[in-house]
Design a protein around this motif. Structure first.
Motif, PDB file in Angstrom:
ATOM      1  N   GLN A  13      -2.056  44.124 -44.126  1.00  0.00           N
ATOM      2  CA  GLN A  13      -1.235  44.653 -44.575  1.00  0.00           C
ATOM      3  C   GLN A  13       0.050  44.375 -43.180  1.00  0.00           C
ATOM      4  O   GLN A  13       0.555  44.294 -42.570  1.00  0.00           O
ATOM      5  N   ALA A  14       0.798  44.474 -43.640  1.00  0.00           N
ATOM      6  CA  ALA A  14       2.480  44.131 -43.273  1.00  0.00           C
ATOM      7  C   ALA A  14       2.651  45.449 -41.481  1.00  0.00           C
ATOM      8  O   ALA A  14       1.748  46.515 -42.146  1.00  0.00           O
ATOM      9  N   GLY A  15       2.837  44.829 -40.770  1.00  0.00           N
ATOM     10  CA  GLY A  15       3.113  45.847 -39.591  1.00  0.00           C
ATOM     11  C   GLY A  15       1.494  45.856 -38.653  1.00  0.00           C
ATOM     12  O   GLY A  15       0.859  46.347 -37.579  1.00  0.00           O
ATOM     13  N   GLY A  16       0.813  44.803 -39.598  1.00  0.00           N
ATOM     14  CA  GLY A  16      -0.889  44.655 -38.629  1.00  0.00           C
ATOM     15  C   GLY A  16      -0.277  43.459 -37.797  1.00  0.00           C
ATOM     16  O   GLY A  16       0.149  43.238 -37.767  1.00  0.00           O
ATOM     17  N   SER A  17      -1.754  43.260 -37.302  1.00  0.00           N
ATOM     18  CA  SER A  17      -1.621  42.229 -35.785  1.00  0.00           C
ATOM     19  C   SER A  17      -3.015  41.564 -36.394  1.00  0.00           C
ATOM     20  O   SER A  17      -4.322  41.764 -36.859  1.00  0.00           O
ATOM     21  N   LEU A  18      -2.797  39.920 -35.808  1.00  0.00           N
ATOM     22  CA  LEU A  18      -3.635  39.542 -35.927  1.00  0.00           C
ATOM     23  C   LEU A  18      -3.880  38.451 -34.664  1.00  0.00           C
ATOM     24  O   LEU A  18      -2.756  38.399 -34.293  1.00  0.00           O
ATOM     25  N   ARG A  19      -5.099  38.337 -33.844  1.00  0.00           N
ATOM     26  CA  ARG A  19      -4.740  37.081 -32.943  1.00  0.00           C
ATOM     27  C   ARG A  19      -5.563  35.674 -33.688  1.00  0.00           C
ATOM     28  O   ARG A  19      -7.042  35.804 -34.182  1.00  0.00           O
ATOM     29  N   LEU A  20      -4.788  34.500 -33.669  1.00  0.00           N
ATOM     30  CA  LEU A  20      -5.428  33.082 -33.822  1.00  0.00           C
ATOM     31  C   LEU A  20      -5.815  32.516 -32.149  1.00  0.00           C
ATOM     32  O   LEU A  20      -5.138  32.664 -31.622  1.00  0.00           O
ATOM     33  N   SER A  62      11.958  33.781 -35.248  1.00  0.00           N
ATOM     34  CA  SER A  62      11.701  34.679 -36.290  1.00  0.00           C
ATOM     35  C   SER A  62      10.549  35.536 -35.483  1.00  0.00           C
ATOM     36  O   SER A  62      10.211  36.571 -36.094  1.00  0.00           O
ATOM     37  N   VAL A  63      10.190  34.786 -34.826  1.00  0.00           N
ATOM     38  CA  VAL A  63       8.735  35.909 -33.976  1.00  0.00           C
ATOM     39  C   VAL A  63       9.101  36.056 -32.470  1.00  0.00           C
ATOM     40  O   VAL A  63       8.355  36.841 -31.886  1.00  0.00           O
ATOM     41  N   LYS A  64      10.012  36.062 -32.463  1.00  0.00           N
ATOM     42  CA  LYS A  64       9.986  36.789 -30.205  1.00  0.00           C
ATOM     43  C   LYS A  64      10.441  37.980 -30.012  1.00  0.00           C
ATOM     44  O   LYS A  64      10.803  38.425 -31.638  1.00  0.00           O
ATOM     45  N   GLY A  65       9.117  38.720 -29.294  1.00  0.00           N
ATOM     46  CA  GLY A  65       8.218  40.006 -29.351  1.00  0.00           C
ATOM     47  C   GLY A  65       7.597  40.135 -30.040  1.00  0.00           C
ATOM     48  O   GLY A  65       7.439  41.992 -29.682  1.00  0.00           O
ATOM     49  N   ARG A  66       7.593  39.891 -30.911  1.00  0.00           N
ATOM     50  CA  ARG A  66       6.177  40.344 -32.231  1.00  0.00           C
ATOM     51  C   ARG A  66       4.883  38.986 -31.600  1.00  0.00           C
ATOM     52  O   ARG A  66       4.178  40.017 -31.933  1.00  0.00           O
ATOM     53  N   PHE A  67       5.186  37.866 -31.009  1.00  0.00           N
ATOM     54  CA  PHE A  67       4.740  36.952 -31.032  1.00  0.00           C
ATOM     55  C   PHE A  67       4.107  36.795 -29.954  1.00  0.00           C
ATOM     56  O   PHE A  67       4.629  36.467 -28.747  1.00  0.00           O
ATOM     57  N   VAL A  78      -6.342  28.247 -27.057  1.00  0.00           N
ATOM     58  CA  VAL A  78      -4.805  29.097 -26.597  1.00  0.00           C
ATOM     59  C   VAL A  78      -5.111  29.878 -27.824  1.00  0.00           C
ATOM     60  O   VAL A  78      -5.634  29.899 -28.739  1.00  0.00           O
ATOM     61  N   TYR A  79      -4.491  31.007 -27.747  1.00  0.00           N
ATOM     62  CA  TYR A  79      -4.419  31.804 -28.932  1.00  0.00           C
ATOM     63  C   TYR A  79      -2.708  32.022 -28.910  1.00  0.00           C
ATOM     64  O   TYR A  79      -2.290  32.437 -28.787  1.00  0.00           O
ATOM     65  N   LEU A  80      -2.810  32.325 -30.080  1.00  0.00           N
ATOM     66  CA  LEU A  80      -2.036  33.463 -30.871  1.00  0.00           C
ATOM     67  C   LEU A  80      -1.431  34.790 -31.085  1.00  0.00           C
ATOM     68  O   LEU A  80      -2.460  34.851 -32.180  1.00  0.00           O
ATOM     69  N   GLN A  81      -1.342  35.522 -30.516  1.00  0.00           N
ATOM     70  CA  GLN A  81      -1.591  36.908 -30.849  1.00  0.00           C
ATOM     71  C   GLN A  81      -0.275  37.297 -31.359  1.00  0.00           C
ATOM     72  O   GLN A  81       0.921  37.550 -30.915  1.00  0.00           O
ATOM     73  N   MET A  82      -0.222  37.873 -32.740  1.00  0.00           N
ATOM     74  CA  MET A  82       0.216  38.398 -33.485  1.00  0.00           C
ATOM     75  C   MET A  82       0.618  39.968 -33.809  1.00  0.00           C
ATOM     76  O   MET A  82      -0.571  40.287 -34.793  1.00  0.00           O
ATOM     77  N   ASN A  83       1.721  40.261 -33.932  1.00  0.00           N
ATOM     78  CA  ASN A  83       2.061  42.061 -33.495  1.00  0.00           C
ATOM     79  C   ASN A  83       3.161  42.089 -34.553  1.00  0.00           C
ATOM     80  O   ASN A  83       3.652  40.753 -35.288  1.00  0.00           O
ATOM     81  N   SER A  84       2.736  43.643 -34.938  1.00  0.00           N
ATOM     82  CA  SER A  84       4.322  43.648 -36.578  1.00  0.00           C
ATOM     83  C   SER A  84       4.671  42.986 -37.688  1.00  0.00           C
ATOM     84  O   SER A  84       4.917  42.147 -37.841  1.00  0.00           O
ATOM     85  N   LEU A  85       3.298  41.812 -37.989  1.00  0.00           N
ATOM     86  CA  LEU A  85       3.530  41.301 -38.519  1.00  0.00           C
ATOM     87  C   LEU A  85       3.766  41.515 -40.456  1.00  0.00           C
ATOM     88  O   LEU A  85       4.112  42.588 -40.738  1.00  0.00           O
TER      89      LEU A  85
END
Length: 126
Positions: A13-20, A62-67, A78-85
Motif C-alpha cells: 500500500q502507499a506509504g509502505g516499503s520494499l527492498r529490492l 522523483s525518488v530522492k529522499g525516499r529511495f 546491490v540493493y534498492l531500499q524504497m520507502n514512502s512508496l
C-alpha cells in the motif's frame, strides 16, 4: 557469462516499503557501476538510481529522499531500499550492470555493454 537476478518485488500500500536486491555473477562485481531502472506500462524505461564502484550514488528527482541504493561487494549484490512508496512507483524494476558512471550519474551505453536482469514487479496501491 554474466547473470543478473532481481528479487524483492511485491504489492504494498502507499506509504509502505520494499527492498529490492540484485545479485550478479560472472563478472568482477566490485569494479562495476550498477543502475536500477523501472518501466511502467506505456512508458519508457527510466533510471531510478545508480551506484559506482566507489559507492557514489545518484537518484532520479522523483525518488530522492525516499529511495536508497547500496552495494555489498562481498555478496555481489546491490540493493534498492524504497520507502514512502507511491502508486506512481508501480513498475517493473530492472537492474543493469556494466554501464558507465560519469557526470555524476549511471549511464546506459547500449545493448553491447552490460547486462540486464529479468525484472521484478512492484505494485503500489492507493
Amino acid at each position: 557469462q554474466v547473470h543478473v537476478v532481481e528479487s524483492g518485488g511485491g504489492s504494498v500500500q502507499a506509504g509502505g516499503s520494499l527492498r529490492l536486491s540484485c545479485a550478479a555473477s560472472g563478472i568482477t562485481f566490485s569494479a562495476n557501476a550498477i543502475g536500477w531502472y523501472r518501466q511502467a506500462p506505456g512508458k519508457q524505461r527510466e533510471l531510478v538510481a545508480g551506484i559506482n564502484s566507489g559507492g557514489h550514488t545518484n537518484y532520479a528527482d522523483s525518488v530522492k529522499g525516499r529511495f536508497s541504493i547500496s552495494r555489498d561487494n562481498a555478496k555481489n549484490t546491490v540493493y534498492l531500499q524504497m520507502n514512502s512508496l507511491k502508486p506512481e512507483d508501480t513498475a517493473v524494476y530492472y537492474c543493469h550492470i556494466g554501464g558507465a558512471y560519469y557526470s555524476g550519474s549511471y549511464n546506459y551505453r547500449g545493448s553491447d555493454f552490460g547486462s540486464w536482469g529479468q525484472g521484478t514487479q512492484v505494485t503500489v496501491s492507493s
